[in-house]
Design an enzyme around this catalytic site. Structure first.
Site, short mmCIF file in Angstrom:
data_model
loop_
_atom_site.label_atom_id
_atom_site.label_comp_id
_atom_site.label_asym_id
_atom_site.label_seq_id
_atom_site.Cartn_x
_atom_site.Cartn_y
_atom_site.Cartn_z
N LYS A 1 -42.66 1.26 -21.43
CA LYS A 1 -44.09 1.51 -21.21
C LYS A 1 -44.63 2.66 -22.04
CE LYS A 1 -45.08 -0.73 -16.87
NZ LYS A 1 -43.79 -1.21 -16.31
N GLU B 1 -54.52 2.66 -14.33
CA GLU B 1 -54.10 2.13 -13.04
C GLU B 1 -52.57 2.17 -13.00
OE1 GLU B 1 -54.60 0.26 -15.69
OE2 GLU B 1 -52.67 -0.78 -15.74
N SER C 1 -35.57 -3.50 -20.54
CA SER C 1 -36.89 -2.85 -20.56
C SER C 1 -36.88 -1.45 -19.97
CB SER C 1 -37.91 -3.73 -19.83
OG SER C 1 -37.47 -4.05 -18.53
C1 LIG Z 1 -43.50 -2.43 -15.83
C2 LIG Z 1 -42.15 -2.87 -16.18
C3 LIG Z 1 -41.88 -4.23 -16.52
C4 LIG Z 1 -42.91 -5.31 -16.48
O1 LIG Z 1 -44.01 -5.14 -17.33
P1 LIG Z 1 -44.22 -6.02 -18.63
O2 LIG Z 1 -45.60 -5.68 -19.05
O3 LIG Z 1 -44.05 -7.45 -18.27
O4 LIG Z 1 -43.20 -5.59 -19.63
C5 LIG Z 1 -40.59 -4.55 -16.89
N1 LIG Z 1 -39.60 -3.64 -16.92
C6 LIG Z 1 -39.81 -2.35 -16.60
C7 LIG Z 1 -38.67 -1.40 -16.63
C8 LIG Z 1 -41.10 -1.92 -16.21
O5 LIG Z 1 -41.29 -0.63 -15.88
#
Ligand SMILES: *Cc1c(COP(=O)(O)O)cnc(C)c1O
Length: 416
Positions: A105, A127, A396
């Protein structure tokens, strides 16, 4: 049996999407009140200018290198791959969990904050649902000297107290939203209300690859280094492109970021894994592309989960970051055209992914990312992964934030 569909040709060409109306095929666009239209057009123009300015791009690259820790690693996980029992399979992880603040993010938050500064704005509103986006925004605001207000549903604040404290320590003001269900959707409405009233000084820093144009493109572009780096890294490691790129899908930002650099290569399978919660058949899930239908939400036309009357459905996922009834327009387009393979993993499959990767490789992923891991394990069991496949999986984020729930669900000793 190989069921994965890899098209011989791809209609997808870089630079074609979105079109001048902010659309990806039929998806996207701008469904917003009049007061917001001018602001979105201003943002679109400022973004195009910034992207064409080598000075802006090099300042962003330098910050990504020095303050975020890019490029992130891509490395093999042979012990995990062995658990899949697919002959010759090679699995690589793209480690977004190793960025500053521990998730992808921050890539988007930093890009948009720098853009806001360039536009002469001194204040950011955002948000947040589980608080991960809010923490990323509060971090980059502290880094760049911007004032920061984060709207968060009061129910979410209670459940995610440590992220509220993080944001406050970072100097952000967290405003509780007590309307509606007191969740993410209500926090988005309040952020938009604030933005309309403060346009001259304020940028609205949206957190995923959805919302009205130009946000889906801006967020995608600020996340595309995930796939661009991975492409260079896998070519160096394997001398060829991967057979599959796998990522979890909430709103879609880490997935489109991982996919984009590969989307025009039709032989690379793109697998987006949604949250199947208790099971897609149960109604308690967040598998928007798998079980939803197109409609209008949060300023854009895209897949969403709605009932027969068009009411937005309640969702469930063990991963707070996937627990959202919408998905961005570009992934909707990739899914509809067959370019992306839409998969899903249940809460239990994600927990199994988390457990297996922790034990086999010493990597504790976020529960969101664990959906992609769990999906891969189940796809291997179903015999869907060909011998000798090369797979890139996007991690992610890191899993520290999920320890309590993992301990409870996995029956770790101290939880009892
Ligand atoms: C917020 C988040 C997601 C999901 O958001 P996307 O916009 O679909 O990438 C996935 N993995 C993590 C670690 C997150 O914090």
């Amino acid at each position: 049996m190989v069921v994965y569909h890899r098209t011989e040709q791809s209609a997808y060409r870089h630079g074609v999407f979105p079109d001048e109306h902010g659309r990806f095929g039929p998806f996207g666009g701008r469904y917003v009140p009049e007061g917001l239209m001018a602001a979105l057009i201003e943002l679109d123009a400022a973004y195009r200018e910034a992207r064409a300015d080598p000075e802006f791009m090099s300042e962003l690259s330098e910050l990504l290198r020095e303050r975020v820790g890019r490029p992130t690693l891509l490395h093999r996980v042979p012990r995990f791959a062995e658990t899949l029992a697919v002959p010759g399979i090679r699995v690589y992880l793209k480690r977004e969990d190793m960025t500053h603040t521990g998730a992808h993010k921050i890539n988007n938050a930093l890009g948009q904050a720098l853009l806001a500064k360039r536009m002469g704005k001194s204040r950011i509103v955002a948000e947040t649902g589980a608080g991960q986006h809010g923490v990323a925004v509060a971090t980059v605001c502290a880094m760049l000297g911007l004032s920061c207000v984060v709207y968060m549903g009061s129910d979410d604040m209670r459940r995610q107290e440590s992220n509220v404290l993080r944001m406050e320590l970072l100097g952000a003001e967290v405003r509780a939203v007590r309307t509606g269900n007191r969740r993410l959707k209500d926090a988005i409405s309040e952020s938009v209300r604030d933005w309309i009233a403060t346009l001259a000084t304020t940028h609205y820093l949206f957190g995923t690859a959805g919302g009205p144009a130009p946000y889906p493109q801006i967020v995608r572009d600020f996340q595309t280094m995930i796939g661009a780096e991975a492409r260079t890294q896998i070519l160096a490691a394997e001398g060829r492109l991967p057979d599959y790129v796998v990522a979890c899908v909430g709103g879609g930002s880490n997935a489109i970021g991982a996919f984009h650099a590969f989307a025009a290569d039709p032989r690379v399978g793109l697998i987006g894994v949604e949250a199947a919660g208790h099971g897609v058949g149960t109604g308690a899930h967040a598998a928007t592309l798998s079980a939803g239908s197109p409609g209008e939400m949060d300023g854009s036309y895209s897949y969403l989960l709605q009932d027969e009357d068009g009411q937005i459905a309640r969702t469930h996922s063990i991963a707070a970051g996937l627990d959202y009834p919408g998905v961005g327009p570009e992934l909707s387009y990739l899914k509809d055209t067959g370019r992306m393979i839409g998969g899903s993993a249940t809460d239990d499959a994600a927990l199994r992914g988390l457990w297996t990767l922790s034990r086999s490789e010493g990597i504790i992923t976020a529960l969101e990312s664990a959906h992609a891991v769990g999906y891969l394990i189940e796809a291997a069991e179903r015999g869907e992964l060909p011998t000798g496949s090369v797979v890139v999986l996007c991690v992610s984020g890191r899993g520290d934030k999920d320890l309590d729930i993992a301990a409870e669900r996995l029956g770790l000793r101290s939880a009892g």
